[in-house]
Write a protein that holds these residues in place. Structure first.
Motif, PDB file in Angstrom:
ATOM      1  N   LEU B 322     144.006 -47.100 -29.913  1.00  0.00           N
ATOM      2  CA  LEU B 322     145.012 -48.087 -29.506  1.00  0.00           C
ATOM      3  C   LEU B 322     144.397 -49.481 -29.383  1.00  0.00           C
ATOM      4  CD1 LEU B 322     146.863 -45.867 -26.947  1.00  0.00           C
ATOM      5  CD2 LEU B 322     147.983 -47.115 -28.786  1.00  0.00           C
ATOM      6  N   ALA B 323     143.220 -49.545 -28.773  1.00  0.00           N
ATOM      7  CA  ALA B 323     142.593 -50.851 -28.570  1.00  0.00           C
ATOM      8  C   ALA B 323     142.233 -51.482 -29.906  1.00  0.00           C
ATOM      9  CB  ALA B 323     141.362 -50.711 -27.686  1.00  0.00           C
ATOM     10  N   GLN B 324     141.683 -50.665 -30.806  1.00  0.00           N
ATOM     11  CA  GLN B 324     141.273 -51.231 -32.087  1.00  0.00           C
ATOM     12  C   GLN B 324     142.467 -51.667 -32.927  1.00  0.00           C
ATOM     13  OE1 GLN B 324     138.276 -48.068 -33.257  1.00  0.00           O
ATOM     14  NE2 GLN B 324     137.512 -49.897 -34.251  1.00  0.00           N
ATOM     15  N   MET B 325     143.578 -50.976 -32.781  1.00  0.00           N
ATOM     16  CA  MET B 325     144.758 -51.372 -33.552  1.00  0.00           C
ATOM     17  C   MET B 325     145.402 -52.624 -32.962  1.00  0.00           C
ATOM     18  SD  MET B 325     144.766 -49.484 -36.175  1.00  0.00           S
ATOM     19  CE  MET B 325     146.299 -49.971 -36.960  1.00  0.00           C
ATOM     20  N   ALA B 326     144.916 -53.035 -31.807  1.00  0.00           N
ATOM     21  CA  ALA B 326     145.255 -54.344 -31.231  1.00  0.00           C
ATOM     22  C   ALA B 326     146.746 -54.663 -31.256  1.00  0.00           C
ATOM     23  CB  ALA B 326     144.477 -55.430 -31.967  1.00  0.00           C
ATOM     24  N   GLY B 327     147.528 -53.819 -30.622  1.00  0.00           N
ATOM     25  CA  GLY B 327     148.941 -54.139 -30.481  1.00  0.00           C
ATOM     26  C   GLY B 327     149.823 -53.644 -31.612  1.00  0.00           C
ATOM     27  N   ARG B 328     149.195 -53.203 -32.722  1.00  0.00           N
ATOM     28  CA  ARG B 328     150.020 -52.624 -33.784  1.00  0.00           C
ATOM     29  C   ARG B 328     150.464 -51.239 -33.322  1.00  0.00           C
ATOM     30  NH1 ARG B 328     145.566 -54.603 -36.033  1.00  0.00           N
ATOM     31  NH2 ARG B 328     145.698 -56.350 -37.474  1.00  0.00           N
ATOM     32  N   PRO B 329     151.631 -50.786 -33.791  1.00  0.00           N
ATOM     33  CA  PRO B 329     152.119 -49.488 -33.304  1.00  0.00           C
ATOM     34  C   PRO B 329     151.212 -48.323 -33.707  1.00  0.00           C
ATOM     35  CG  PRO B 329     153.507 -50.330 -35.089  1.00  0.00           C
ATOM     36  CD  PRO B 329     152.570 -51.436 -34.718  1.00  0.00           C
ATOM     37  N   VAL B 330     151.024 -47.394 -32.799  1.00  0.00           N
ATOM     38  CA  VAL B 330     150.216 -46.205 -33.059  1.00  0.00           C
ATOM     39  C   VAL B 330     151.034 -44.969 -32.649  1.00  0.00           C
ATOM     40  CG1 VAL B 330     148.162 -44.900 -32.376  1.00  0.00           C
ATOM     41  CG2 VAL B 330     148.008 -47.374 -32.699  1.00  0.00           C
ATOM     42  N   THR B 331     151.194 -44.039 -33.588  1.00  0.00           N
ATOM     43  CA  THR B 331     151.915 -42.807 -33.282  1.00  0.00           C
ATOM     44  C   THR B 331     150.925 -41.655 -33.215  1.00  0.00           C
ATOM     45  OG1 THR B 331     153.845 -43.636 -34.438  1.00  0.00           O
ATOM     46  CG2 THR B 331     153.781 -41.283 -33.998  1.00  0.00           C
ATOM     47  N   ILE B 332     150.874 -41.010 -32.068  1.00  0.00           N
ATOM     48  CA  ILE B 332     149.955 -39.894 -31.896  1.00  0.00           C
ATOM     49  C   ILE B 332     150.756 -38.597 -31.817  1.00  0.00           C
ATOM     50  CG2 ILE B 332     148.168 -38.870 -30.441  1.00  0.00           C
ATOM     51  CD1 ILE B 332     147.322 -41.616 -29.550  1.00  0.00           C
ATOM     52  N   ARG B 333     150.326 -37.605 -32.571  1.00  0.00           N
ATOM     53  CA  ARG B 333     150.998 -36.315 -32.543  1.00  0.00           C
ATOM     54  C   ARG B 333     150.258 -35.391 -31.588  1.00  0.00           C
ATOM     55  NH1 ARG B 333     151.189 -33.163 -38.110  1.00  0.00           N
ATOM     56  NH2 ARG B 333     149.004 -32.757 -37.617  1.00  0.00           N
ATOM     57  N   THR B 334     150.962 -34.725 -30.712  1.00  0.00           N
ATOM     58  CA  THR B 334     150.289 -33.778 -29.830  1.00  0.00           C
ATOM     59  C   THR B 334     149.743 -32.629 -30.685  1.00  0.00           C
ATOM     60  OG1 THR B 334     152.318 -32.571 -29.346  1.00  0.00           O
ATOM     61  CG2 THR B 334     151.755 -34.374 -27.849  1.00  0.00           C
ATOM     62  N   ALA B 381     146.359 -43.624 -21.799  1.00  0.00           N
ATOM     63  CA  ALA B 381     145.890 -44.467 -22.910  1.00  0.00           C
ATOM     64  C   ALA B 381     146.947 -45.492 -23.306  1.00  0.00           C
ATOM     65  CB  ALA B 381     145.516 -43.590 -24.101  1.00  0.00           C
ATOM     66  N   ALA B 382     148.210 -45.166 -23.031  1.00  0.00           N
ATOM     67  CA  ALA B 382     149.316 -46.033 -23.466  1.00  0.00           C
ATOM     68  C   ALA B 382     149.187 -47.454 -22.916  1.00  0.00           C
ATOM     69  CB  ALA B 382     150.647 -45.430 -23.049  1.00  0.00           C
ATOM     70  N   VAL B 383     148.412 -47.603 -21.840  1.00  0.00           N
ATOM     71  CA  VAL B 383     148.205 -48.920 -21.255  1.00  0.00           C
ATOM     72  C   VAL B 383     147.562 -49.866 -22.280  1.00  0.00           C
ATOM     73  CG1 VAL B 383     146.925 -50.134 -19.430  1.00  0.00           C
ATOM     74  CG2 VAL B 383     147.948 -47.899 -18.965  1.00  0.00           C
ATOM     75  N   TYR B 384     146.821 -49.306 -23.223  1.00  0.00           N
ATOM     76  CA  TYR B 384     145.990 -50.115 -24.117  1.00  0.00           C
ATOM     77  C   TYR B 384     146.647 -50.510 -25.437  1.00  0.00           C
ATOM     78  CZ  TYR B 384     142.500 -48.991 -20.733  1.00  0.00           C
ATOM     79  OH  TYR B 384     141.833 -48.879 -19.560  1.00  0.00           O
ATOM     80  N   GLY B 385     147.925 -50.272 -25.598  1.00  0.00           N
ATOM     81  CA  GLY B 385     148.547 -50.670 -26.858  1.00  0.00           C
ATOM     82  C   GLY B 385     149.977 -50.208 -26.937  1.00  0.00           C
ATOM     83  N   LYS B 386     150.473 -50.119 -28.168  1.00  0.00           N
ATOM     84  CA  LYS B 386     151.874 -49.762 -28.384  1.00  0.00           C
ATOM     85  C   LYS B 386     151.914 -48.312 -28.859  1.00  0.00           C
ATOM     86  CE  LYS B 386     155.823 -51.771 -30.756  1.00  0.00           C
ATOM     87  NZ  LYS B 386     156.171 -52.715 -31.819  1.00  0.00           N
ATOM     88  N   LEU B 387     152.145 -47.408 -27.934  1.00  0.00           N
ATOM     89  CA  LEU B 387     151.988 -45.987 -28.245  1.00  0.00           C
ATOM     90  C   LEU B 387     153.323 -45.258 -28.414  1.00  0.00           C
ATOM     91  CD1 LEU B 387     150.219 -43.419 -28.514  1.00  0.00           C
ATOM     92  CD2 LEU B 387     150.332 -43.190 -26.036  1.00  0.00           C
ATOM     93  N   SER B 388     153.401 -44.469 -29.483  1.00  0.00           N
ATOM     94  CA  SER B 388     154.476 -43.503 -29.653  1.00  0.00           C
ATOM     95  C   SER B 388     153.839 -42.129 -29.680  1.00  0.00           C
ATOM     96  CB  SER B 388     155.216 -43.734 -30.968  1.00  0.00           C
ATOM     97  OG  SER B 388     155.771 -45.022 -30.999  1.00  0.00           O
ATOM     98  N   VAL B 389     154.497 -41.161 -29.052  1.00  0.00           N
ATOM     99  CA  VAL B 389     153.983 -39.792 -29.050  1.00  0.00           C
ATOM    100  C   VAL B 389     155.021 -38.904 -29.697  1.00  0.00           C
ATOM    101  CG1 VAL B 389     153.429 -37.823 -27.568  1.00  0.00           C
ATOM    102  CG2 VAL B 389     152.538 -40.089 -27.005  1.00  0.00           C
ATOM    103  N   MET B 390     154.569 -38.016 -30.598  1.00  0.00           N
ATOM    104  CA  MET B 390     155.557 -37.094 -31.174  1.00  0.00           C
ATOM    105  C   MET B 390     155.093 -35.648 -31.081  1.00  0.00           C
ATOM    106  SD  MET B 390     155.360 -38.013 -35.176  1.00  0.00           S
ATOM    107  CE  MET B 390     153.844 -38.082 -36.116  1.00  0.00           C
ATOM    108  N   PHE B 391     156.086 -34.768 -30.967  1.00  0.00           N
ATOM    109  CA  PHE B 391     155.818 -33.343 -30.822  1.00  0.00           C
ATOM    110  C   PHE B 391     156.011 -32.653 -32.174  1.00  0.00           C
ATOM    111  CE2 PHE B 391     157.803 -34.749 -26.732  1.00  0.00           C
ATOM    112  CZ  PHE B 391     156.627 -34.777 -26.010  1.00  0.00           C
TER     113      PHE B 391
END
Lengths: 88, 578
Positions: B322-334, B381-391
């Motif tokens: 998240l930090a390295q993507m610097a505000g760009r959206p990041v989608t993490i899959r569980t 971790a969501a504090v550090y960027g723009k996080l989406s989580v998907m199942f």
């Protein structure tokens, strides 16, 4: 009084960013909280105090909390230390 | 002509007239005051205005620079709220009856002396820069000479200064400040990290720069070598002008291939995002110019370890991305384990049909403790960027609701423990036909969907994607699959949520035209395919692709027929594409 010792593993020590987060965490609690390093002790709610210590890698520091919420304070601070990769 | 050597701090070459930034003369004279209470009030007013300014500066830094760099300003804001610092200033005002500016300056001076006495290493200097930067801002307000208006060049310049401060640097616009030269500083000072982030050529540690360079002198800054040439000869000017042009040409080419977000027919491009499997893949994604991360598979954490990864191990891995993507959206899959990816430490029963068995979200529900650990790490971790989580592999609405409820519970627990959590958008992978068919029902329960075409194809075609004997039936480009995808995209758009494809299909030249025609919002592909995908999409005419997509979903044929049709309609027309 609640006391805990930490070994700093982060390469850059406690630099500005983790110091800020530690101070923010400590400031949430009513207890008096101090950070001790090389026989110098500062208020952990003071960013300038924390930065003045210049804690580097492999330093050993002690954090003491004294007050009604001392246990929760040490738990939260430990959590911040770990999540910032300052300690194991 | 005069040549100096300093420390090369930020890459690139610049040539422009010098602009000396001497800072305001904020010399403080001791003044006695009558009413300490009123003076302390004045101090707090100045601190409040400074805090507001720093918040604005921090927001700008978050926009222009990476997250960790912008955090420097959080430290500055914390200095303004430092209870020990403030108490000392207030005490001095009260006991000595002096004005706030003098008290502040004295406390800062004492702090400097204390630092110099106790920590003689080079780090001291950097820490002082931060404190001085903040103190000067407050002093400016106390003395009625605010810092905000101190930089006034409105033509391209090389800034020459004694010491850069972070709050100054972040406000430099690269189009006006072409280069920076300073007397003091080193490669790791906060301000230099910022000038690097802004791509402004910078040379620091050049003793005597401010005293020997005059306003209007022509200055060449070589941020690669540390060389600074003042009033160069004509020959030097010509050489460097040529070097700068070359640099610009190279940058333009890079920009053109990366950031040109307009299609040939002027419609906005869909997002092109990256699939990654390891935190270290972020580099490749950024180099390829990805608009974000569309799928971060978290299995690596689970598969590469002999035991279940701890909350903090997971938190750090997510945070880094998240930090390295610097505000760009990041989608993490569980975690999508089970099926063909089994874990030695999660001993599961042997299954006759693992792909139809206890895998992905199903396994998460049967191991709720490990699932909770992952949810906690993600929320933190969501504090550090723009996080989406998907199942992954959601099949019923009940499963989705259960997963969301578990996440809400962990959020509540963390908040109760005073641990910071960030905003998270919640979505699902569309992989089972059950979800695709009922997509309209799911769309009102999620913030986004991502279609996993590999699994969706295998389940729609009832063909194991790893089984050679039915390989010819595993047809991602079958009209049946496309008709389902169209249903999903339509349902998402009816509910005003974005939808992406994150399977192999997102990089398939036969499928891309159809997906564009269906109005897909994001394509998530491996970093090495990103440029190819972007180039193809840019060439496509949106209106024609809509017609093409509508035709494909009514076809009765097989993958081969769909591909032949796309080939004819798209690729023959543009022969450059391979």
């Amino acid at each position: 009084m609640e006391k805990r010792e930490y070994n700093i593993i982060a390469e850059t020590g406690i630099h500005a960013r983790p110091a800020t987060l530690l101070v923010q965490t400590a400031s949430k609690f009513n207890s008096d909280i101090t950070l001790e390093y090389q026989e110098k002790s500062v208020n952990l709610k003071s960013i300038m105090g924390v930065m003045s210590l210049g804690v580097g890698q492999s330093a050993s520091v002690t954090i003491t909390a004294d007050g009604e919420d001392e246990k929760q304070a040490i738990a939260a601070i430990t959590e911040t230390m770990k999540s910032e990769g300052l300690t194991d | 002509m005069k040549t100096f050597m300093g420390i090369a701090a930020s890459n690139g070459i610049a040539i422009a007239p010098a602009f000396r930034l001497t800072g305001l003369n904020l010399s403080v004279k001791k003044r006695s005051i009558e009413d300490p209470t009123a003076e302390i009030k004045r101090l707090h007013a100045a601190i409040d205005v400074s805090k507001d300014e720093l918040l604005i500066i921090k927001r700008k830094a978050l926009k222009d620079l990476s997250h960790p760099v912008a955090e420097v300003f959080q430290a500055h804001i914390a200095i303004l709220a430092d209870p020990v610092f403030l108490e000392k200033i207030e005490l001095m005002i009260k006991q000595n009856g002096v004005d706030a500016a003098f008290a502040l300056q004295t406390v800062v001076d004492d702090y400097r002396k204390h630092l110099q006495a106790t920590t003689p290493d080079h780090q001291t200097r950097y820490r002082l820069v931060d404190v001085n930067d903040v103190a000067r801002r407050v002093l400016g307000h106390l003395l009625g000479r605010p810092l905000a208006s101190s930089f006034q060049a409105d033509y391209p310049v090389i800034v020459v200064t004694h010491e850069l401060t972070p709050s100054q640097t972040v406000q430099f616009s690269p189009s006006l400040v072409r280069g920076i030269v300073s007397d003091m500083g080193g490669q790791t000072s906060h301000a230099v990290i910022m000038s690097r982030g802004l791509a402004i050529p910078t040379v620091v540690g050049l003793q005597g720069a401010l005293s020997s360079i005059h306003d209007g002198d022509i200055v060449i800054v070589n941020g690669l070598t540390g060389e600074v040439i003042v009033n160069p000869t004509d020959a030097q000017r010509a050489t460097y002008t040529e070097l700068i042009k070359e640099d610009q040409r190279r940058n333009h080419q890079l920009m053109a291939s990366k950031q040109e977000n307009v299609r040939a027919d002027k419609k906005r491009l869909p997002m092109i995002v990256a699939n990654i499997g390891l935190p270290s893949d972020v580099d490749g994604a950024l180099k390829a110019g990805a608009d974000g991360v569309g799928l971060f598979r978290t299995e690596f954490l689970f598969l590469s370890s002999k035991r279940l990864p701890t909350e903090n191990e997971q938190f750090r891995a997510y945070k880094v991305v998240l930090a390295q993507m610097a505000g760009r959206p990041v989608t993490i899959r569980t975690a999508d384990v089970g099926g063909d990816k089994t874990l030695p430490y999660l001993r599961a029963a042997t299954e006759a049909n693992p792909f139809l068995g206890n895998r992905a979200i199903r396994l998460a529900f049967s191991q709720p403790d490990s699932f909770r650990v992952q949810l906690r790490a993600l929320l933190r971790a969501a504090v550090y960027g723009k996080l989406s989580v998907m199942f992954p592999l959601v099949t019923t609405l009940d499963e989705l609701k259960r997963a969301k409820q578990m996440m809400a519970n962990e959020r509540a627990k963390l908040t109760h423990q005073h641990i910071s959590v960030g905003d998270v958008r919640v979505g699902i992978m569309v992989e089972t036909p059950a979800v695709a068919v009922l997509a309209d029902q799911f769309a009102s329960e999620v913030d986004f969907m991502s279609i996993g075409t590999n699994d969706l194809t295998q389940y729609v075609m009832a063909a194991d994607r790893g089984n050679q004997q039915v390989a010819d039936l595993y047809q991602p480009n079958n009209p049946a699959v496309f008709r389902l995808i169209k249903t999903v995209i339509g349902a998402c758009h009816d509910n005003h949520i974005p939808v992406s494809v994150c399977g192999e299909m997102a990089a398939d030249k036969m499928a891309i035209p159809i997906l564009v025609g269906m109005g897909l919002d994001a394509f998530s592909a491996n970093p090495r395919s990103i440029n190819k995908v972007r180039c193809l999409i840019k060439r496509l005419n949106h209106r024609k692709m809509v017609t093409l997509a509508n035709k494909v979903v009514t076809m009765a044929g097989t993958t081969n027929q769909v591909e032949a049709f796309v080939q004819q309609a798209v690729h023959n027309e543009a022969q450059t594409y391979k």
